[in-house]
Write a protein that holds these residues in place. Structure first.
Motif, PDB file in Angstrom:
ATOM      1  N   LEU A 136       0.770  -1.242   0.000  1.00 20.89           N
ATOM      2  CA  LEU A 136       0.000   0.000   0.000  1.00 20.89           C
ATOM      3  C   LEU A 136       0.801   1.293   0.000  1.00 20.89           C
ATOM      4  CD1 LEU A 136      -2.962  -0.699   2.464  1.00 20.89           C
ATOM      5  CD2 LEU A 136      -2.838  -1.041   0.002  1.00 20.89           C
ATOM      6  N   SER A 137       0.265   2.266  -0.735  1.00 21.10           N
ATOM      7  CA  SER A 137       0.856   3.602  -0.709  1.00 21.10           C
ATOM      8  C   SER A 137       0.512   4.233   0.647  1.00 21.10           C
ATOM      9  CB  SER A 137       0.238   4.455  -1.813  1.00 21.10           C
ATOM     10  OG  SER A 137      -1.148   4.624  -1.565  1.00 21.10           O
ATOM     11  N   ASP A 138       1.239   5.263   1.018  1.00 18.70           N
ATOM     12  CA  ASP A 138       0.955   5.965   2.277  1.00 18.70           C
ATOM     13  C   ASP A 138      -0.493   6.410   2.318  1.00 18.70           C
ATOM     14  OD1 ASP A 138       4.066   7.700   3.181  1.00 18.70           O
ATOM     15  OD2 ASP A 138       3.272   5.695   3.596  1.00 18.70           O
ATOM     16  N   LYS A 139      -0.969   6.914   1.204  1.00 18.17           N
ATOM     17  CA  LYS A 139      -2.325   7.455   1.125  1.00 18.17           C
ATOM     18  C   LYS A 139      -3.368   6.351   1.384  1.00 18.17           C
ATOM     19  CE  LYS A 139      -5.097  10.590  -1.754  1.00 18.17           C
ATOM     20  NZ  LYS A 139      -6.296   9.704  -1.863  1.00 18.17           N
ATOM     21  N   LEU A 176      -2.900   3.500   2.893  1.00 17.45           N
ATOM     22  CA  LEU A 176      -2.734   3.001   4.257  1.00 17.45           C
ATOM     23  C   LEU A 176      -3.450   3.927   5.238  1.00 17.45           C
ATOM     24  CD1 LEU A 176      -1.468   0.857   6.038  1.00 17.45           C
ATOM     25  CD2 LEU A 176       0.654   2.150   6.046  1.00 17.45           C
ATOM     26  N   THR A 177      -3.275   5.241   5.013  1.00 17.50           N
ATOM     27  CA  THR A 177      -3.928   6.218   5.892  1.00 17.50           C
ATOM     28  C   THR A 177      -5.448   6.096   5.802  1.00 17.50           C
ATOM     29  OG1 THR A 177      -2.074   7.727   5.629  1.00 17.50           O
ATOM     30  CG2 THR A 177      -4.129   8.668   6.433  1.00 17.50           C
ATOM     31  N   THR A 178      -5.947   5.917   4.578  1.00 17.28           N
ATOM     32  CA  THR A 178      -7.397   5.780   4.389  1.00 17.28           C
ATOM     33  C   THR A 178      -7.915   4.514   5.076  1.00 17.28           C
ATOM     34  OG1 THR A 178      -7.107   6.823   2.230  1.00 17.28           O
ATOM     35  CG2 THR A 178      -9.227   5.776   2.659  1.00 17.28           C
ATOM     36  N   LEU A 179      -7.179   3.427   4.913  1.00 12.98           N
ATOM     37  CA  LEU A 179      -7.584   2.167   5.539  1.00 12.98           C
ATOM     38  C   LEU A 179      -7.656   2.320   7.061  1.00 12.98           C
ATOM     39  CD1 LEU A 179      -7.998  -1.018   5.136  1.00 12.98           C
ATOM     40  CD2 LEU A 179      -5.593  -1.203   5.717  1.00 12.98           C
ATOM     41  N   ARG A 180      -6.616   2.915   7.634  1.00 15.47           N
ATOM     42  CA  ARG A 180      -6.564   3.107   9.086  1.00 15.47           C
ATOM     43  C   ARG A 180      -7.728   3.978   9.539  1.00 15.47           C
ATOM     44  NH1 ARG A 180      -0.864   4.223   9.055  1.00 15.47           N
ATOM     45  NH2 ARG A 180      -1.411   6.397   9.396  1.00 15.47           N
ATOM     46  N   ARG A 181      -7.945   5.054   8.779  1.00 18.08           N
ATOM     47  CA  ARG A 181      -8.965   6.026   9.172  1.00 18.08           C
ATOM     48  C   ARG A 181     -10.362   5.420   9.143  1.00 18.08           C
ATOM     49  NH1 ARG A 181      -7.294  11.874   6.931  1.00 18.08           N
ATOM     50  NH2 ARG A 181      -5.741  11.709   8.548  1.00 18.08           N
ATOM     51  N   ASP A 182     -10.622   4.553   8.165  1.00 18.92           N
ATOM     52  CA  ASP A 182     -11.976   4.020   7.997  1.00 18.92           C
ATOM     53  C   ASP A 182     -12.236   2.742   8.773  1.00 18.92           C
ATOM     54  OD1 ASP A 182     -12.147   4.912   4.426  1.00 18.92           O
ATOM     55  OD2 ASP A 182     -12.308   6.117   6.258  1.00 18.92           O
ATOM     56  N   GLU A 183     -11.199   1.977   9.060  1.00 22.66           N
ATOM     57  CA  GLU A 183     -11.458   0.650   9.608  1.00 22.66           C
ATOM     58  C   GLU A 183     -10.837   0.338  10.963  1.00 22.66           C
ATOM     59  OE1 GLU A 183     -11.417  -2.570   7.064  1.00 22.66           O
ATOM     60  OE2 GLU A 183     -11.794  -1.436   5.233  1.00 22.66           O
TER      61      GLU A 183
END
Ligand SMILES: Nc1ncnc2c1ncn2[C@@H]1O[C@H](COP(=O)(O)OP(=O)(O)OP(=O)(O)O)[C@@H](O)[C@H]1O
Ligand SMILES: Nc1ncnc2c1ncn2[C@@H]1O[C@H](COP(=O)(O)OP(=O)(O)OP(=O)(O)O)[C@@H](O)[C@H]1O
Ligand SMILES: [Mg+2]
Ligand SMILES: [Mg+2]
Lengths: 226, 226
Positions: A72-75, A77-84
């Motif tokens: 995963l790209s940083d972006k 990864l950040t989205t995944l963390r933020r949503d889940e």
């Protein structure tokens, strides 16, 4: 929900190498409440941070909700963390300039989601922070700060919550209230919780206990009360 | 060794007034090992900070080793704290740019005192930090950071040590090693220790337990094992 395969994490080199994670393979299923125990320095926080995508592995891989974090790209990864993912840090990591309530609502704000008002209020009352919402962290006791960290992870109803010693600074009554609420969250909302704890009473509320020592899993048991 | 008389500490005003300490009178004798327990937010850390001269009272007074803190200049208060008091903070308060060893030795350096090398080494081994001395706090686990905070307070052999939940992030084995060493320090060196704890097992190692609720002392007991 969260899985590590052959996870290794090393710090330093040569004589000074620290094998914080020394080959960990573990699988946490959806709707499971798992506890991780082990001596101080055995790799518990490191494992949790790598499983939550907050830190990278030296070797091996982490799969969250079917997604391999390695590519995963940083972006993304950040989205995944933020949503889940929700994370209760061992040192809380609250924003000092925001009030308790603003800290609790921050993940929803960052994810640009509305959040369930009734649920947020239920969380606030479950951790007993109703009359502390407008205080900043410096105006709160240690245990109150810890409860803000707990509420912040629960309020956005993430699929999986990593809780790093969530009751370490709580008296037995506040602690058991937090634990009972987390048990409810798993049972009623099918969320997954992975909790590091040093307290056998807290571990007993989980479905299974994984034991870590020197960066490896050394034992596992179904919770005696499951 | 340390005494509070009619101690009151208020935050805010009007409707928002918080009575963190609501009239506390307590006396800790030289060579005593006392535990303070109570719900999260009941005033334990506030009492400890005021007893140690780290915070001022709204009303009442604190007497340390015969000296009333009320009249003291900042300079005299700092000197008293530096020479006579050790404090283990609930959030550790380590210096991030110093190594574990530098953090442990800092009070002696600030007091311009040499310190007992054999003692310092005994402390380092008692808390199990021998192979972590050259790491900075960010390179240490939560429990290792807590043990640095413990070692720092013990190394300079102050007359009185205030320990705010010193084992909250330790597994039961590291925790009991810290507690047993603190018990030794009181028994062998006649130091005084006042320890806040949520853990009844930790409290049982003390000579007496004082119970706080809503900023007041509500109960007291001789330790069941004393
Ligand atoms: N600057 C402040 N402004 C307003 N209230 C404050 C401030 N600092 C502390 N308080 C309040 O004073 C009360 C006592 O705090 P204290 O830190 O002494 O509690 P404690 O017994 O140590 O709790 P814990 O077990 O959670 O560490 C708490 O309700 C806290 O919110
Ligand atoms: N940046 C770093 N450099 C070197 N060693 C590190 C670094 N970060 C962590 N470590 C080491 O990795 C090991 C595992 O740390 P970790 O924080 O995962 O332990 P833990 O099981 O959570 O312990 P605790 O129960 O004390 O919180 C520790 O021995 C720690 O000192
Ligand atoms: Mg940890
Ligand atoms: Mg406190």
């Amino acid at each position: 929900a969260a899985r590590a395969e052959g996870a290794r994490k090393t710090y330093g080199k040569g004589e000074n190498t620290v094998h914080a994670l020394d080959g960990v393979t573990v699988d946490f299923k959806v709707g499971e409440f798992a506890a991780i125990m082990g001596p101080s320095g055995s790799g518990k926080s490191t494992l949790m941070h790598c499983l939550a995508g907050l830190d990278s592995l030296t070797e091996g891989r982490v799969i969250i909700d079917g997604t391999d974090l390695t590519g995963l790209s940083d972006k993304s990864l950040t989205t995944l963390r933020r949503d889940e993912i929700g994370f209760i840090f061992q040192a809380y990591n609250l924003v000092p300039t925001l009030t308790a309530e603003e800290n609790i609502r921050l993940p929803l704000l960052l994810a640009n989601r509305k959040g369930d008002e009734a649920w947020i209020n239920r969380v606030i009352d479950a951790v007993g922070l109703r009359d502390r919402l407008h205080h900043k962290p410096s105006e709160l006791s240690g245990g109150q700060q810890q409860r803000v960290a707990v509420a912040r992870a629960l309020a956005s109803q993430p699929k999986i919550i990593f809780a790093d010693e969530p009751t370490g600074n709580l008296d037995s009554r506040s602690g058991s209230e937090v634990l009972r609420f987390m048990r409810k969250v798993v049972d009623e909302l099918d969320q997954t919780i992975v909790m590091v704890t040093h307290d056998p009473v807290a571990a007993a509320i989980a479905d299974r206990i994984v034991f870590l020592a020197d960066g490896k899993i050394v034992d596992e048991m179904r919770s005696p009360t499951a």
